[in-house]
Design an enzyme around this catalytic site. Sequence first.
Site, PDB file in Angstrom:
ATOM      1  CB  SER A  84      -1.091   0.289   1.594  1.00 18.20           C
ATOM      2  OG  SER A  84      -2.438  -0.849   1.029  1.00 18.20           O
ATOM      3  CE1 TYR A 180      -5.364   2.376   3.873  1.00 16.11           C
ATOM      4  CE2 TYR A 180      -6.505   0.584   3.176  1.00 16.11           C
ATOM      5  CZ  TYR A 180      -4.920   1.973   3.205  1.00 16.11           C
ATOM      6  OH  TYR A 180      -3.767   1.342   2.267  1.00 16.11           O
ATOM      7  CB  THR A 319       2.850   0.662   7.005  1.00 16.02           C
ATOM      8  OG1 THR A 319       1.564   1.124   7.121  1.00 16.02           O
ATOM      9  CG2 THR A 319       3.572   0.966   7.598  1.00 16.02           C
ATOM     10  N   GLY A 320       2.379  -1.456   4.517  1.00 15.96           N
ATOM     11  CA  GLY A 320       1.626  -2.391   3.241  1.00 15.96           C
ATOM     12  C   GLY A 320       2.225  -3.304   2.865  1.00 15.96           C
TER      13      GLY A 320
END
Length: 367
Positions: A84, A180, A319-320
Amino acid sequence: MRRSVAWALVLLTVAGTAASATARRGTTAAEALQPALNAVVASGTPGALVLVEDGTSRMQVESGLAELRGGVPLRAGDRFRAGSITKTFVAVVVLQLVREGRLSLDDTLERRLPGFVPNGRRVTIRQLLAHTSGLSDYVADERFLRLTASAPRRHWSPRELVRRAERMGPTGSPGETFAYASTNYVLLGLVVERVTGTTIGEQLRSRIFAPLGLRGTDFVPDAWTGGRYVHGYVPSVHDGIVGSLATARDRSDASASWAWAAGALVSTASDLSRFFGALLGGQLLPPRLVELMRPAPSRRYGLGLAAFETPCGRAVGHTGNLLGTVSAAWSTADGRRRVVAMTNSYPLSAAADTAFRRLLDAAFCRR
C-alpha cells in the site's frame, strides 16, 4: 486476513539455521540497530532490513534470507513488493494533475468515470484520496481473498475489483467518516488513465520513477518473474496462531493484479526513502498540495499520507503488505529523517509484529 487492512495504517529464524546479519562497517548506529533487526528474524520471519537517512548520514542493515529455498541471503538493495505504499505514489500523480488543471479535488466520480459506480455524483476525488468516500474495501471480503489464494495467477481487472466492493454495500455516506479502502485507489488509477489517455504504470514512470532516478522501482501488477528479489512468505494460520516457516507458502510469483493501483509497486528501501524525501521536500508538488497530503494534527490520514505516533513524535508516510511482504516508510514532516523497513513474512506472529514495530521506533527515534 482483516489484519492486512489494519497493517496498511498501523504497526503496525530459518529452521536449523542461525540468522545471518551484515551491517555497514564503521557505523555505530548500525551496530545499535542490529539487535532490533535480528529480533524480527528470530521471531519467525525469513529476513528483514532497515534503512535510515537524516540528510547527513545514511545507514542500512539487513538480516536473514531473501529466499528460503537455497538459503539466499537478504541484501539491503534487494527489490520487494511495497504494497500500500503504492497509494502515496498514486496520490502524487493525481495531485500533479490537479496542479496542471486537468483534475480538481472537487470533481465527482460521475464526471470522470460516468456511470461507473452508484452514487458517483456524491463521491469526489478528494474523498477517494482521503478514504472518506463511503465505499467498501474489496480486500476486506474473506471470500475474495480466498479466491486470490486459490488462483494465484488469475488476472483481476480494476472493474472487477470495484464491482466486488459494490456488492459489499457502502460503509457510510460520502465525506462522513474515514474508512480505509483499497477500492478508492483503484478508482483513482482509473481516473488517471481516463484523464491522461495512458496507463497508470506509464504515468508513475514518467512523473516519478524516471525524474527521481528510481531505478529499482516499477509498477508490476501481474506475476513477478526473473531477476533477484525478496520472496514473500505466507504462513498458515489456525485459530489465530501463525504457523512456522516450514509450511509457509512462497507467494512471490503470484499475480498482484488484485492490488493494482492500490498496491502493485515494486521498489527498494533506497528508492522509497528517496521518494519520500523528494515528496516532503517539495520536489514533486507545490507546498500547498504537500500540506494537503500530510494528515492534520487530529487525523490519521491526509490525501495519501498516514500518521504514525512514535516515542519521539509523529511520523508521516505509509505502510503496506502484499503477498507475504510487509513494509513501512516513515519520515519527519519535512522529509529530512526517513526510515524504511521490510520483512518478508505475513501474517506476522504477535512476537514478530511487536519486534517489527520496535525496530521502526528504534530506527526513527535514534539520533
